[in-house]
Design an enzyme around this catalytic site. Structure first.
Site, mmCIF file in Angstrom:
data_model
loop_
_atom_site.group_PDB
_atom_site.id
_atom_site.type_symbol
_atom_site.label_atom_id
_atom_site.label_comp_id
_atom_site.label_asym_id
_atom_site.label_seq_id
_atom_site.Cartn_x
_atom_site.Cartn_y
_atom_site.Cartn_z
ATOM 1 N N ASP A 165 -4.711 -8.480 -3.375
ATOM 2 C CA ASP A 165 -5.000 -8.262 -1.960
ATOM 3 C C ASP A 165 -6.280 -8.946 -1.479
ATOM 4 O O ASP A 165 -6.285 -10.143 -1.244
ATOM 5 C CB ASP A 165 -5.006 -6.741 -1.713
ATOM 6 C CG ASP A 165 -5.074 -6.345 -0.247
ATOM 7 O OD1 ASP A 165 -5.230 -7.223 0.602
ATOM 8 O OD2 ASP A 165 -4.968 -5.145 0.054
ATOM 9 N N HIS A 222 0.840 -1.206 0.000
ATOM 10 C CA HIS A 222 0.000 0.000 0.000
ATOM 11 C C HIS A 222 0.880 1.263 0.000
ATOM 12 O O HIS A 222 0.921 1.956 -0.996
ATOM 13 C CB HIS A 222 -1.023 0.048 1.155
ATOM 14 C CG HIS A 222 -1.872 -1.177 1.241
ATOM 15 N ND1 HIS A 222 -2.683 -1.596 0.197
ATOM 16 C CD2 HIS A 222 -2.029 -2.107 2.229
ATOM 17 C CE1 HIS A 222 -3.304 -2.719 0.551
ATOM 18 N NE2 HIS A 222 -2.930 -3.048 1.762
#
Ligand code: NGQ
Ligand code: ZN
Length: 455
Positions: free
Chosen positions: A321, A270
């Protein structure tokens, strides 16, 4: 393997680090590695042949809850309310469920063009936190799922110790994630006995909020001489940045760069909320920014400072993810579109006049993904594993496309799958859009999620 006669293939157009090559050859040995790219004869792979894409961030079990958290809750919905839903779901996942869900997910990954997956795995113990009789049981379920599907795996067992920056203990739903450092290092050791050409076992720290500083230091010291990848979730949410500032006196990425030797072994997943200084320092470190645009959009995380990071020569890769979407095309499209929507400009990832956004993003994610995976993948050259994709040259959307336009059309204009064939380590796993074992794996997945839905 030395001494074996390689299998020869040809491609009308082959994507190499130099760009598209015409009438190329690919030679592959018995061990599934490319031995050379000499032009010549052999079975024709197809018109457009690309390296397979590494998926640098996956929580496989979450695929089974995709779409089940899109209804408004009683308070303001956020990342943290989604996490409660996810925890409740995770509690029902045992080894059989994990294997069934992951195998289906991995088939979908292969069919969309991912040939390697980095599994950020923290569902280690039984739901009440008791270790399984064989502590690596859940990890072995993932290894088995990847083997069944034929995808290469970088397994990243996750160290998870505390429930927040203040060191608070895990809440009951988090207990199955927990280890102390010695039991974590034993898990790594046990799993490394299984490593092979398609399985690497790296290291993951769940996040700065879940790993105290001393534990981080101990694990990094123990891993100092291995060259395996190190992954961490970082700076995904503003709340995390604020808590880190309050307890450690620095922003998360700033703190990590100050307290660990962050280099190309590292993937910072991220890294959404960066100051200008952090973005520049992260780029300088050589670490991979692990971007997961569809999940980051779905969870309302925010936007990564893409243009500045690329201008600073930062390394990046993509991951799916939470698997709200499973496609490198969608990740890269959203990565660029998020930037366009927020800046009200076009062609953000392409920084020089004449550059292609699609080529820039595809090439960058191959490079960063390979680093994150810690395996010789992401490019077709002698010594690399033979992971490749053949596009559907009969798809109307690719008609009249040439070397300058095919990747942009693949990434921006495709609404039906354009990946026709997929090879991993020299073996075909998808041919003519069909995975070699997709019916059995889908049937088992269906009965598993139906059982989960009944509670
Ligand atoms: C995870 N997922 O570990 O699955 C996290 C949520 C957390 C994402 N951040 C849990 N997308 O960060 O505490
Ligand atoms: Zn994650």
């Amino acid at each position: 393997m030395a001494g074996t006669i390689p299998t020869h293939y040809t491609a009308d157009r082959l994507w190499t680090t130099q760009g598209w090559t015409r009438d190329a050859g690919v030679q592959i040995d018995d061990g599934g590695h490319v031995t050379g790219l000499q032009p010549g004869r052999g079975e024709r792979l197809g018109h457009w042949v690309l390296p397979g894409m590494p998926n640098l961030h996956s929580h496989a079990f979450q695929r089974a809850m995709a779409g089940l958290a899109e209804r408004k809750g009683k308070s303001d919905d956020s990342f943290w309310t989604w996490r409660e839903t996810m925890y409740a779901f995770a509690a029902a996942i045992g080894p059989e469920e994990l294997k069934a869900v992951a195998a289906q997910l991995y088939v979908e990954m292969l069919k969309s063009g991912y040939t390697q997956v980095c599994e950020f795995h923290y569902l280690h113990h039984q739901p009440d936190g008791t270790p399984y009789a064989q502590p690596e049981t859940m990890s072995l379920a993932l290894i088995e799922a990847a083997r069944e599907a034929g995808i290469a795996l970088t397994l990243l067992p996750v160290l998870y110790m505390t429930g927040g920056f203040d060191g608070r203990p895990l809440v009951p739903r988090q207990r199955r994630f927990g280890h102390d450092v010695p039991s974590y290092l034993r898990l790594l050791d046990a799993l490394r006995a299984h490593e092979n050409e398609r399985l690497r076992v790296g290291v993951a720290l769940h996040s700065l909020r879940a790993v105290p500083e001393a534990a981080m230091r101990d694990v990094l010291a123990a891993e100092a001489r291995t060259h395996r990848p190190i992954h961490i979730h970082i700076a995904e949410q503003i709340g995390e940045v604020q808590d880190c500032l309050a307890t450690r006196g620095a922003r998360p990425v700033e703190w990590l760069l100050d307290h660990a030797q962050v280099d190309a072994r590292w993937t910072l997943v991220h890294a959404t909320h960066l100051s200008d200084e952090e973005a520049a320092a992260l780029a300088r470190s050589g670490a991979v920014a692990g971007l997961c645009p569809t999940t980051e959009a779905n969870l309302g995380d925010g936007l990564f400072p893409l243009a500045d990071y690329i201008d600073a020569h930062g390394v990046l890769g993509i991951g799916s993810d939470s698997h709200i979407s499973v496609s490198p095309v969608e990740e890269l499209r959203w990565l660029e579109y998020g930037q366009r929507l927020s800046t009200r400009h076009r062609n953000i990832a392409a920084r020089q006049q004449g550059d292609s956004v699609g080529e820039m993003l595809w090439a960058a994610s191959l490079r960063g993904g390979a680093l994150a995976a810690g395996m010789p993948v992401g490019e077709l050259r002698a010594g690399a594993r033979a992971d490749l994709l053949v596009l559907d040259d009969r798809a109307p959307v690719l008609a009249a496309r040439d070397e300058r336009s095919v990747i942009d059309s693949f990434l921006f204009a495709g609404n039906v799958p354009l990946v026709r064939d997929v090879m991993v380590g020299g073996e075909w796993v998808v041919r003519d859009f069909v995975h070699r074992d997709e019916e059995r794996i889908a049937a088992r997945y269906r009965s598993t999620v139906e059982r989960l839905a009944q509670g």
